[in-house]
Design an enzyme around this catalytic site. Structure first.
Site, PDB file in Angstrom:
ATOM      1  N   GLU A   1     -16.634   5.767  -1.048  1.00 25.98           N
ATOM      2  CA  GLU A   1     -17.551   6.496  -1.797  1.00 25.98           C
ATOM      3  C   GLU A   1     -18.801   5.526  -2.352  1.00 25.98           C
ATOM      4  O   GLU A   1     -19.985   6.000  -2.471  1.00 25.98           O
ATOM      5  CB  GLU A   1     -17.107   7.071  -3.240  1.00 25.98           C
ATOM      6  CG  GLU A   1     -16.582   8.299  -3.061  1.00 25.98           C
ATOM      7  CD  GLU A   1     -17.247   9.575  -2.526  1.00 25.98           C
ATOM      8  OE1 GLU A   1     -18.197   9.901  -3.290  1.00 25.98           O
ATOM      9  OE2 GLU A   1     -16.965  10.186  -1.720  1.00 25.98           O
TER      10      GLU A   1
ATOM     11  N   CYS B   1     -12.337  18.094   4.344  1.00 28.05           N
ATOM     12  CA  CYS B   1     -11.347  17.410   3.497  1.00 28.05           C
ATOM     13  C   CYS B   1     -10.115  17.951   3.427  1.00 28.05           C
ATOM     14  O   CYS B   1      -9.776  19.042   3.476  1.00 28.05           O
ATOM     15  CB  CYS B   1     -11.922  17.924   1.805  1.00 28.05           C
ATOM     16  SG  CYS B   1     -10.936  17.236   0.590  1.00 28.05           S
TER      17      CYS B   1
ATOM     18  N   HIS C   1     -12.378  10.317   4.686  1.00 23.61           N
ATOM     19  CA  HIS C   1     -13.080   9.156   4.143  1.00 23.61           C
ATOM     20  C   HIS C   1     -12.634   8.200   4.962  1.00 23.61           C
ATOM     21  O   HIS C   1     -13.654   7.015   5.051  1.00 23.61           O
ATOM     22  CB  HIS C   1     -12.803   8.853   2.838  1.00 23.61           C
ATOM     23  CG  HIS C   1     -13.392   9.442   1.737  1.00 23.61           C
ATOM     24  ND1 HIS C   1     -13.464  11.008   1.420  1.00 23.61           N
ATOM     25  CD2 HIS C   1     -14.304   9.188   0.840  1.00 23.61           C
ATOM     26  CE1 HIS C   1     -13.977  11.356   0.257  1.00 23.61           C
ATOM     27  NE2 HIS C   1     -14.939  10.129   0.010  1.00 23.61           N
TER      28      HIS C   1
ATOM     29  N   ASP D   1     -16.892  18.550   1.196  1.00 27.12           N
ATOM     30  CA  ASP D   1     -15.834  17.462   1.054  1.00 27.12           C
ATOM     31  C   ASP D   1     -15.823  16.993  -0.466  1.00 27.12           C
ATOM     32  O   ASP D   1     -16.749  17.281  -1.243  1.00 27.12           O
ATOM     33  CB  ASP D   1     -16.113  16.064   1.903  1.00 27.12           C
ATOM     34  CG  ASP D   1     -14.736  15.269   1.682  1.00 27.12           C
ATOM     35  OD1 ASP D   1     -13.822  15.539   1.550  1.00 27.12           O
ATOM     36  OD2 ASP D   1     -15.304  13.907   1.640  1.00 27.12           O
ATOM     37  N   SER D   2     -14.764  16.537  -0.954  1.00 28.25           N
ATOM     38  CA  SER D   2     -14.780  15.873  -2.178  1.00 28.25           C
ATOM     39  C   SER D   2     -15.966  14.690  -2.408  1.00 28.25           C
ATOM     40  O   SER D   2     -16.068  14.668  -3.410  1.00 28.25           O
ATOM     41  CB  SER D   2     -13.729  15.028  -2.539  1.00 28.25           C
ATOM     42  OG  SER D   2     -13.200  14.063  -1.765  1.00 28.25           O
TER      43      SER D   2
ATOM     44  N   CYS E   1      -7.369  11.663   6.125  1.00 27.03           N
ATOM     45  CA  CYS E   1      -8.362  11.887   4.935  1.00 27.03           C
ATOM     46  C   CYS E   1      -9.686  11.431   5.661  1.00 27.03           C
ATOM     47  O   CYS E   1      -9.994  10.503   6.335  1.00 27.03           O
ATOM     48  CB  CYS E   1      -8.124  10.642   3.916  1.00 27.03           C
ATOM     49  SG  CYS E   1      -9.562  10.692   2.622  1.00 27.03           S
TER      50      CYS E   1
HETATM   51  N1  DGL Z   1     -11.932  13.210   2.071  1.00 27.34           N
HETATM   52  C1  DGL Z   1     -10.928  13.667   1.372  1.00 27.34           C
HETATM   53  C2  DGL Z   1      -9.730  14.318   2.322  1.00 27.34           C
HETATM   54  O1  DGL Z   1      -9.945  14.215   3.258  1.00 27.34           O
HETATM   55  C3  DGL Z   1     -10.632  12.686   0.241  1.00 27.34           C
HETATM   56  C4  DGL Z   1      -9.829  13.275  -1.019  1.00 27.34           C
HETATM   57  C5  DGL Z   1      -9.987  12.739  -2.150  1.00 27.34           C
HETATM   58  O2  DGL Z   1     -11.051  12.872  -2.841  1.00 27.34           O
HETATM   59  O3  DGL Z   1      -9.043  12.446  -2.717  1.00 27.34           O
HETATM   60  O4  DGL Z   1      -8.763  14.453   1.721  1.00 27.34           O
END
Ligand code: DGL
Length: 290
Positions: A169, A91, A203, A28-29, A201
């Site tokens: 985060e 992600c 997160h 993931d990011s 998302c």
């Molecule tokens: N978890 C990422 C997603 O599902 C977050 C994206 C981001 O870092 O902006 O889109």
């Protein structure tokens, strides 16, 4: 064994492993994909798992497509170098930008995210569904296609949520600042009559308790992680790479952000103390095709 990319530091060489014992690689990011990892761990308790967080480059949501694509390639190659037998793009943002390209060259199965717009369209009673995601995800062709395909009698309200990824985060799940952001994003949706919220998302599932508290118990919140975990299980069997051994499974964590920060955030979100390893230089963008 899968070929190791020579760009990786020597301590990150590929694993020698029997095929089924090779790990499932999830990226993931940042730390959000842990919400998907959690569901995969429940669904597949015997599988070895690797999780790679690109927290040093998060959030992806406000980045341009080339940057996101380049990082998605890099993270995938990192996981392949660790011996991953399948890649999970945990992600939504990386999925909408890069999954077709990833699938065009990745030598192992790639499972990616899809906002739960279809199930939401079947579950809503008011006919108003709120979709929370990054602006990159919401402006994508795949979200437009899903809304078009399932929009009969249903109105989708697309709500970008800048700032929320940064809160997760830092594992800041209940702070006043996080609550204020959520109130700002949810209020217009609730005022418009949304009775179903899609978390687009990875997160955001960590904020479900707070979202539910703000939205009220009557609002349905849909996290696609369980559906993704089932899809992972479904893909492993026909590829004959599901585990048959009975030995305990391992879960290993990697991050591109400073390790003390990564360890604190990932331990808080995973619910137990974890050891996080570095994934190497964060400015390494592969120029060459894999
Ligand atoms: N978890 C990422 C997603 O599902 C977050 C994206 C981001 O870092 O902006 O889109």
């Amino acid at each position: 064994m899968i070929a190791c990319n020579s760009a990786f530091p020597s301590h990150l060489t590929a694993l020698e492993a029997h095929h089924e014992d090779q790990p499932i690689g999830v990226f993931d990011s940042g730390v959000g994909g842990l919400s998907v990892l959690r569901a995969i761990r429940r669904e597949l308790p015997l599988e070895n798992l690797l999780y790679a967080a690109d927290s040093g480059n998060a959030p992806y949501g406000d980045r341009d497509a080339d940057f996101i694509r380049s990082r998605a390639m890099w993270m995938t190659r990192f996981l392949l170098a660790q011996g991953a037998k399948t890649i999970i793009v945990a992600c939504n943002t990386a999925t909408v930008v890069a999954v077709s390209e990833l699938r065009s060259w990745c030598p192992v199965p790639v499972v990616a995210m899809e906002p739960a717009i279809k199930p939401a369209s079947q579950m809503t009673k008011s006919g108003i569904v709120g979709v929370l995601a990054t602006s990159q995800t919401l402006s994508s062709a795949s979200v437009a296609r899903l809304c078009g395909a399932h929009g009969d009698g249903v109105k989708f309200l697309l709500q970008a949520c800048p700032g929320l990824v940064e809160k997760v985060e830092r594992a800041e799940l209940t702070s006043e600042a996080t609550r204020a952001l959520l109130v700002g994003y949810l209020s217009p949706l609730l005022a418009a009559g949304a009775d179903t919220l899609v978390l687009g998302c990875t997160h955001y599932p960590f904020l479900i308790p707070l979202i539910q508290e703000i939205a009220g118990p009557q609002v349905l919140i849909i996290d696609p992680a369980v559906a993704v975990a089932r899809e992972v299980a479904r893909r492993l069997v026909p590829n004959r790479i599901s585990v048959s051994r009975k030995s305990p499974a391992t879960t290993r964590f990697f991050s591109s952000s400073p390790l003390d920060e990564a360890q604190a955030a990932m331990s808080a979100l995973w619910g137990e103390q974890v050891t996080v390893h570095a994934i190497g230089p964060t400015d390494l963008h592969p120029a060459d095709e894999p």
